[in-house]
Design an enzyme around this catalytic site. Structure first.
Site, PDB file in Angstrom:
ATOM      1  N   THR A 114       0.859  -1.182   0.000  1.00 34.05           N
ATOM      2  CA  THR A 114       0.000   0.000   0.000  1.00 34.05           C
ATOM      3  C   THR A 114       0.896   1.233   0.000  1.00 34.05           C
ATOM      4  O   THR A 114       1.372   1.680   1.040  1.00 34.05           O
ATOM      5  CB  THR A 114      -0.931  -0.006   1.227  1.00 34.05           C
ATOM      6  OG1 THR A 114      -1.699  -1.217   1.220  1.00 34.05           O
ATOM      7  CG2 THR A 114      -1.885   1.182   1.188  1.00 34.05           C
ATOM      8  N   LYS A 189      -6.405   1.443  -3.770  1.00 40.83           N
ATOM      9  CA  LYS A 189      -6.219   0.935  -2.400  1.00 40.83           C
ATOM     10  C   LYS A 189      -6.253   2.076  -1.393  1.00 40.83           C
ATOM     11  O   LYS A 189      -6.836   1.940  -0.308  1.00 40.83           O
ATOM     12  CB  LYS A 189      -4.891   0.182  -2.289  1.00 40.83           C
ATOM     13  CG  LYS A 189      -4.577  -0.336  -0.885  1.00 40.83           C
ATOM     14  CD  LYS A 189      -5.633  -1.309  -0.354  1.00 40.83           C
ATOM     15  CE  LYS A 189      -5.361  -1.751   1.087  1.00 40.83           C
ATOM     16  NZ  LYS A 189      -4.164  -2.589   1.229  1.00 40.83           N
ATOM     17  N   LYS A 261      -0.239   5.463   8.350  1.00 39.75           N
ATOM     18  CA  LYS A 261       0.477   5.952   7.154  1.00 39.75           C
ATOM     19  C   LYS A 261      -0.413   5.899   5.915  1.00 39.75           C
ATOM     20  O   LYS A 261      -0.211   6.675   4.980  1.00 39.75           O
ATOM     21  CB  LYS A 261       1.772   5.176   6.942  1.00 39.75           C
ATOM     22  CG  LYS A 261       1.648   3.684   6.666  1.00 39.75           C
ATOM     23  CD  LYS A 261       1.671   3.306   5.212  1.00 39.75           C
ATOM     24  CE  LYS A 261       1.646   1.792   5.030  1.00 39.75           C
ATOM     25  NZ  LYS A 261       1.392   1.409   3.627  1.00 39.75           N
TER      26      LYS A 261
END
Length: 304
Positions: A114, A189, A261
């Site tokens: 990701t 994503k 994050k």
């Protein structure tokens, strides 16, 4: 579907994976089950991780272990599931020892991490000069669905590259959707994480209110699945609590950084695109404190 048709489908899948060598890098709580799904799918799998002990489950299932990237040079496809942008760029672009300098032309790198789309493009730009192909194929569904080979896969890249990887995607997921050009998987994503984590933050706050009112969490979670509040987060309520307790980074600040994050990257991507994402910005700031409060509250409930 008849038994004969089922046998034919299995034979077709085996024919597509027979002789295909797959490398897989990054054996965390998602990477390990993906690698196991690929082994079950009939691929010849070699795994790699900076922690050799992380490969024990995969090597017991038949995978080989690679100490260096050069040991993946005979792989047709190489899946990458490292945690963040810095790790991806270091893995791929480090001169001499990175993947780009370690595998031959014709290899296809499949980025599951990701990360920001610009990191995918940076790897692809370096790969192109060596004749190495790149697709980004981010996944969603969590570690339990990964164990079942039941992930959702969002794919970016050129059509021919995506088609070449289809048997690989079939082995690990329930569906793989080609979202568009290279980087589209990574972008999709981030959008999925915005929806999922926004829902998670709201549900944690709702449960905080319920506890203060003396309402049982389990009763509210059960009722919420039949109300307008229904969602994947509430249908699997307790899943994130389990993950926070069982993850190898549990109890460390790195665990919270691994989650927040994604929202931080969403805000950064919004700035690149010159669009405002105010709720995501707030979510990025409150996710880690919300999870810490949640874990403290659960500890109190267990002690009581």
């Amino acid at each position: 579907m008849s038994n004969q048709q089922s046998k034919e489908l299995v034979m077709t899948a085996s024919a597509q994976t027979a002789g295909v060598k797959v490398g897989f890098i990054g054996l965390g709580n998602i990477g390990t089950p993906i690698a196991l799904s690929l082994i079950r799918g009939g691929f010849d799998v070699t795994v790699r991780d900076v922690r050799r002990e992380a490969a024990a489950e995969c090597t017991a299932a038949g995978a080989r272990f690679a100490d260096q990237n050069t040991e993946l040079a005979d792989c047709n496809l190489i899946g990458i599931a490292v945690v963040n942008d810095a790790q991806l760029l270091d893995l791929a672009l480090t001169p001499d020892t990175g993947l780009i300098d370690s595998v031959p032309a014709g290899t296809t790198l499949i980025i599951h991490s990701t990360v920001l789309p610009k990191s995918v493009h940076a790897v692809a730009e370096a790969a192109q000069s060596k004749g190495i192909r790149v697709v980004d194929a981010q996944i969603s569904g969590g570690d339990l669905r990964a164990r079942e080979g039941d992930l959702a896969v969002m794919v970016g890249g050129e059509e021919a590259d995506v088609a070449r990887c289809q048997p690989y995607f079939d082995a690990m997921g329930r569906r793989a959707v080609h979202m568009g050009a290279l980087g589209s998987g990574a972008g999709a994503k981030i959008a999925v994480q915005m929806m999922t984590f926004g829902n998670w933050i709201a549900a944690m706050e709702a449960m905080r209110l319920a506890r203060a009112l003396g309402i049982e969490e389990s009763a509210l979670a059960d009722l919420a699945t039949d109300a307008t509040s229904d969602s994947w987060v509430i249908r699997t309520w307790g899943n994130y609590d389990r993950l926070m307790r069982e993850h190898r980074l549990a109890g460390s600040a790195d665990l919270f950084r691994m989650f927040d994050k994604d929202l931080f990257n969403a805000v950064a991507l919004g700035r690149e695109l010159d669009i405002e994402l105010p709720l995501t910005a707030v979510g990025s700031a409150v996710l880690a404190p919300s999870v810490k409060e949640r874990m403290a509250a659960l500890s109190t409930l267990v002690e009581a």
